[in-house]
Design a protein around this motif. Structure first.
Motif, PDB file in Angstrom:
ATOM      1  N   GLY A 466     -85.318   9.976  19.095  1.00  0.00           N
ATOM      2  CA  GLY A 466     -84.253   9.200  19.736  1.00  0.00           C
ATOM      3  C   GLY A 466     -84.187   9.466  21.232  1.00  0.00           C
ATOM      4  O   GLY A 466     -84.003   8.544  22.036  1.00  0.00           O
ATOM      5  N   PHE A 467     -84.346  10.734  21.614  1.00  0.00           N
ATOM      6  CA  PHE A 467     -84.352  11.110  23.032  1.00  0.00           C
ATOM      7  C   PHE A 467     -85.517  10.449  23.755  1.00  0.00           C
ATOM      8  O   PHE A 467     -85.341   9.871  24.846  1.00  0.00           O
ATOM      9  N   ALA A 468     -86.703  10.510  23.159  1.00  0.00           N
ATOM     10  CA  ALA A 468     -87.898   9.930  23.797  1.00  0.00           C
ATOM     11  C   ALA A 468     -87.751   8.425  23.973  1.00  0.00           C
ATOM     12  O   ALA A 468     -88.077   7.881  25.042  1.00  0.00           O
ATOM     13  N   GLU A 469     -87.274   7.749  22.952  1.00  0.00           N
ATOM     14  CA  GLU A 469     -87.129   6.294  23.030  1.00  0.00           C
ATOM     15  C   GLU A 469     -86.104   5.890  24.078  1.00  0.00           C
ATOM     16  O   GLU A 469     -86.287   4.893  24.783  1.00  0.00           O
ATOM     17  N   GLN A 470     -85.038   6.672  24.200  1.00  0.00           N
ATOM     18  CA  GLN A 470     -83.985   6.318  25.148  1.00  0.00           C
ATOM     19  C   GLN A 470     -84.316   6.694  26.587  1.00  0.00           C
ATOM     20  O   GLN A 470     -84.002   5.938  27.517  1.00  0.00           O
ATOM     21  N   TYR A 471     -84.978   7.833  26.778  1.00  0.00           N
ATOM     22  CA  TYR A 471     -85.116   8.352  28.134  1.00  0.00           C
ATOM     23  C   TYR A 471     -86.556   8.502  28.651  1.00  0.00           C
ATOM     24  O   TYR A 471     -86.753   8.629  29.861  1.00  0.00           O
ATOM     25  N   LEU A 472     -87.552   8.492  27.766  1.00  0.00           N
ATOM     26  CA  LEU A 472     -88.912   8.794  28.222  1.00  0.00           C
ATOM     27  C   LEU A 472     -89.850   7.590  28.244  1.00  0.00           C
ATOM     28  O   LEU A 472     -90.692   7.467  29.129  1.00  0.00           O
ATOM     29  N   TYR A 473     -89.736   6.702  27.256  1.00  0.00           N
ATOM     30  CA  TYR A 473     -90.764   5.686  27.068  1.00  0.00           C
ATOM     31  C   TYR A 473     -90.767   4.588  28.129  1.00  0.00           C
ATOM     32  O   TYR A 473     -91.718   3.817  28.227  1.00  0.00           O
ATOM     33  N   SER A 474     -89.727   4.536  28.953  1.00  0.00           N
ATOM     34  CA  SER A 474     -89.746   3.602  30.092  1.00  0.00           C
ATOM     35  C   SER A 474     -90.616   4.124  31.227  1.00  0.00           C
ATOM     36  O   SER A 474     -90.954   3.390  32.151  1.00  0.00           O
ATOM     37  N   ASN A 475     -90.962   5.435  31.138  1.00  0.00           N
ATOM     38  CA  ASN A 475     -91.758   6.125  32.166  1.00  0.00           C
ATOM     39  C   ASN A 475     -91.062   6.104  33.535  1.00  0.00           C
ATOM     40  O   ASN A 475     -91.703   6.107  34.571  1.00  0.00           O
ATOM     41  N   PRO A 479     -83.616  11.537  38.763  1.00  0.00           N
ATOM     42  CA  PRO A 479     -82.825  12.773  38.641  1.00  0.00           C
ATOM     43  C   PRO A 479     -81.390  12.513  38.194  1.00  0.00           C
ATOM     44  O   PRO A 479     -80.820  13.299  37.426  1.00  0.00           O
ATOM     45  N   GLU A 480     -80.796  11.396  38.645  1.00  0.00           N
ATOM     46  CA  GLU A 480     -79.399  11.125  38.297  1.00  0.00           C
ATOM     47  C   GLU A 480     -79.195  10.837  36.808  1.00  0.00           C
ATOM     48  O   GLU A 480     -78.058  10.869  36.310  1.00  0.00           O
ATOM     49  N   THR A 481     -80.286  10.562  36.084  1.00  0.00           N
ATOM     50  CA  THR A 481     -80.181  10.329  34.637  1.00  0.00           C
ATOM     51  C   THR A 481     -79.664  11.560  33.911  1.00  0.00           C
ATOM     52  O   THR A 481     -79.103  11.465  32.816  1.00  0.00           O
ATOM     53  N   LEU A 482     -79.852  12.741  34.514  1.00  0.00           N
ATOM     54  CA  LEU A 482     -79.375  13.979  33.885  1.00  0.00           C
ATOM     55  C   LEU A 482     -77.883  13.916  33.552  1.00  0.00           C
ATOM     56  O   LEU A 482     -77.429  14.532  32.591  1.00  0.00           O
ATOM     57  N   GLY A 483     -77.131  13.153  34.356  1.00  0.00           N
ATOM     58  CA  GLY A 483     -75.700  13.048  34.117  1.00  0.00           C
ATOM     59  C   GLY A 483     -75.358  12.350  32.817  1.00  0.00           C
ATOM     60  O   GLY A 483     -74.234  12.495  32.306  1.00  0.00           O
ATOM     61  N   GLU A 484     -76.312  11.595  32.260  1.00  0.00           N
ATOM     62  CA  GLU A 484     -76.078  10.877  31.008  1.00  0.00           C
ATOM     63  C   GLU A 484     -76.385  11.745  29.780  1.00  0.00           C
ATOM     64  O   GLU A 484     -75.970  11.418  28.675  1.00  0.00           O
ATOM     65  N   ILE A 485     -77.137  12.825  29.979  1.00  0.00           N
ATOM     66  CA  ILE A 485     -77.627  13.620  28.849  1.00  0.00           C
ATOM     67  C   ILE A 485     -76.704  14.811  28.620  1.00  0.00           C
ATOM     68  O   ILE A 485     -76.492  15.626  29.529  1.00  0.00           O
ATOM     69  N   GLU A 492     -82.457  20.085  29.706  1.00  0.00           N
ATOM     70  CA  GLU A 492     -83.524  20.923  30.260  1.00  0.00           C
ATOM     71  C   GLU A 492     -84.880  20.236  30.136  1.00  0.00           C
ATOM     72  O   GLU A 492     -85.687  20.247  31.067  1.00  0.00           O
ATOM     73  N   MET A 493     -85.130  19.585  28.989  1.00  0.00           N
ATOM     74  CA  MET A 493     -86.397  18.898  28.780  1.00  0.00           C
ATOM     75  C   MET A 493     -86.598  17.788  29.811  1.00  0.00           C
ATOM     76  O   MET A 493     -87.692  17.619  30.354  1.00  0.00           O
ATOM     77  N   PHE A 494     -85.559  17.052  30.102  1.00  0.00           N
ATOM     78  CA  PHE A 494     -85.707  15.921  31.024  1.00  0.00           C
ATOM     79  C   PHE A 494     -86.141  16.363  32.409  1.00  0.00           C
ATOM     80  O   PHE A 494     -86.832  15.641  33.126  1.00  0.00           O
ATOM     81  N   THR A 495     -85.743  17.573  32.824  1.00  0.00           N
ATOM     82  CA  THR A 495     -86.136  18.041  34.160  1.00  0.00           C
ATOM     83  C   THR A 495     -87.642  18.150  34.303  1.00  0.00           C
ATOM     84  O   THR A 495     -88.181  18.027  35.399  1.00  0.00           O
ATOM     85  N   TYR A 496     -88.357  18.380  33.185  1.00  0.00           N
ATOM     86  CA  TYR A 496     -89.811  18.465  33.253  1.00  0.00           C
ATOM     87  C   TYR A 496     -90.439  17.130  33.648  1.00  0.00           C
ATOM     88  O   TYR A 496     -91.561  17.080  34.147  1.00  0.00           O
TER      89      TYR A 496
END
Length: 536
Positions: A466-475, A479-485, A492-496
């Motif tokens: 669910g995390f990958a589909e919502q936040y990663l697969y758009s490529n 940085p401001e997306t962190l506020g949504e998580i 922490e994963m998103f920062t990578y």
């Protein structure tokens, strides 16, 4: 007349045969002929009576359009400009809307009325003039080879393929001896024979085509005295557009083995063709052929291929086909070793991204793919430098030792993907250089392990997909997306995934909590330099 033959500035390994045949045609008329690659090259003349432009794939339209705009400055009338080639044939109405006053020349130059000059129907049968290539600084990898056709068209009418529009009629025999003799007379002898046939094995006259190739000096173990090195070297035949596994049988495989064929190109477009593909490779191997190459189409939707309906491609399908080739090469090589043979068998795979015929850009994404995974395949393939995937060691390291690892790899941040390499000793390195590279590899491995540990934690919790589909697969990793998580591990994963170069400008504008979180995570992993955070 003064004639300009203009090829747009896209990168391509094949010299422009259509323009080269037009050069022969116009020189025979007594016209002055000039050639240029792109819009930056200097041209002796500044005004032309005619400008011919060829077009490549539709997704190169922006580059082709630039060449058309350049041609406007080189002639008194836009009606003196003629555009032919793939885009002109596949998307004529689109081109007319974009450049309404120029002449669109679809298909082959094999009939009257396309360029409004006498005997134009003979152009496609003329020898290409290789001498015009010397007018350009651009070097085509295949410009020192014979390029010809022994058949025309295909007739299979696969829904994804342009050939049915480019060459709608299947012609089962074209005399290549005549073509090669003309090229020799005009441009001298060349090393290798590249045949651009789209489905040569379909021809009922395939045995005659093989006879012609042998008579031209390209039989098994054929050699050639190089004009550059003055040494005798092997010369090769390449059916560059590939051989159809559906038409390979024992007799045709044995005919192929009579010529100096390298490589044997057999397409592996869909996982549904696995049985036919392996059988075709086996027949060619048993006939004595050893060097194989194949394109592996990915990012494709469901389609009608070779008379059969095939499902849409998935990332797992791509991995499976690559793995089949790696395992097949190993199996065939072991058979040779057990038989006491010193032959070496090679099977090189080239992942090739599918783009629909009508697309004028490269961004197409099919049903089961996404931007993140498509980018990952590009990153994985880069180290091969266009040579293809062949060795098991490289395949396991880059694409994964099994499907599960592959699916993890394509979800990795690009920064982590590129850090997976191991140190390979280079005797040219000094001890200091060696130690520095080992230290860098150790540091990279540390980051990879940290990421995998975090990944395993998230997968175990059942929240990765669910995390990958919502936040990663758009490529797209702002940085401001962190506020949504909200979940701390996902945060922490998103920062990578956040590109380091996007941080300096945006960090100061972010809320203090998010700024501190990025700082702590990045410093903990040593992902980037602390100077990015000074004053934050």
């Amino acid at each position: 007349m003064k004639i300009l033959l203009l090829e747009p500035a896209y990168k391509n390994k094949y010299p422009p045969l259509g323009l080269m045949k037009l050069a022969t045609f116009h020189k025979e008329r007594g016209d002055q002929v000039f050639f240029a690659k792109g819009t930056e090259e200097s041209i002796i003349a500044d005004q032309f009576d005619r400008v011919y432009i060829n077009s490549l794939f539709t997704f190169e339209w922006a580059t082709t359009r630039k060449a058309i705009d350049y041609a406007y400055t080189l002639t008194d009338s836009k009606q003196n400009i003629y555009l032919g080639g793939i885009t002109a044939t596949i998307l004529p109405e689109f081109v007319r809307q974009e450049a309404p006053e120029i002449n669109i020349v679809p298909g082959l130059l094999d009939s009257a009325g396309k360029i409004n000059l006498p005997k134009e129907e003979e152009i496609d049968n003329l020898a290409p003039d290789y001498s015009i290539l010397a007018q350009s600084e651009y070097k085509y990898p295949l410009e020192s080879d014979y390029i010809a056709y022994s058949t025309r068209g295909c007739g299979m009418k696969c829904s994804f393929c342009a050939v049915q529009k480019l060459e709608p009629v299947f012609i089962d025999y074209v005399c290549i001896k005549k073509q090669i003799d003309m090229i020799k007379m005009c441009s001298g002898e060349k090393a290798n024979l590249v045949l651009m046939d789209n489905n040569v094995l379909k021809s009922p006259k395939f045995d005659k085509i093989i006879e012609d190739i042998i008579e031209l000096g390209f039989g098994k173990d054929a050699t050639f005295i190089s004009s550059k090195s003055k040494r005798r070297v092997r010369r090769y035949v390449d059916f560059n557009q590939g051989l159809d596994a559906n038409f390979i049988n024992k007799e045709k495989a044995e005919l192929l083995a009579k010529i100096q064929l390298r490589p044997v190109r057999i397409a592996f477009d869909t996982i549904a063709q696995t049985e036919k593909y392996i059988k075709a490779v086996r027949l060619c191997f048993d006939a004595g052929l050893r060097y194989f190459s194949n394109y592996i189409l990915y990012n494709s939707d469901a389609a009608l291929w070779k008379g059969e309906s095939f499902p849409a491609d998935t990332p797992a399908n791509l991995y499976e086909r690559l793995r089949i080739n790696v395992d097949l090469r190993e199996k065939l090589q072991n058979e040779l070793l057990q038989a006491g043979s010193k032959d070496v068998v090679s099977i090189y795979s080239f992942p090739m991204r599918y783009i629909p015929l009508a697309d004028t850009k490269r961004g197409y994404i099919s049903t089961y793919w996404n931007k993140k995974h498509l980018r990952a395949i590009q990153v994985f393939s880069t180290p091969t430098q266009g040579k293809g995937v062949a060795s098991k060691a490289f395949f396991n390291a880059s694409f994964g030792k099994d499907l599960q690892e592959f699916l993890m790899f394509i979800d990795m941040p690009e920064d982590i993907m590129t850090r997976r390499g191991i140190y390979i000793e280079n005797k040219k390195h000094s001890e200091e250089e060696k130690m520095a590279k080992i230290a860098k590899v150790d540091f990279n491995q540390k980051l990879v392990k940290e990421w995998r540990k975090l990944y395993d934690q998230i997968v175990k919790l059942g929240i990765w997909q669910g995390f990958a589909e919502q936040y990663l697969y758009s490529n797209h990793f702002a940085p401001e997306t962190l506020g949504e998580i909200e979940h701390p591990l996902l945060k922490e994963m998103f920062t990578y995934y956040i590109p380091i170069d996007s941080l300096p400008k945006k960090l100061l504008k972010m809320p203090h909590v998010e700024r501190e979180f990025i700082y702590n995570t990045f410093i903990k992993t040593d992902k980037c330099l602390g100077k990015f955070f000074i004053g934050s």
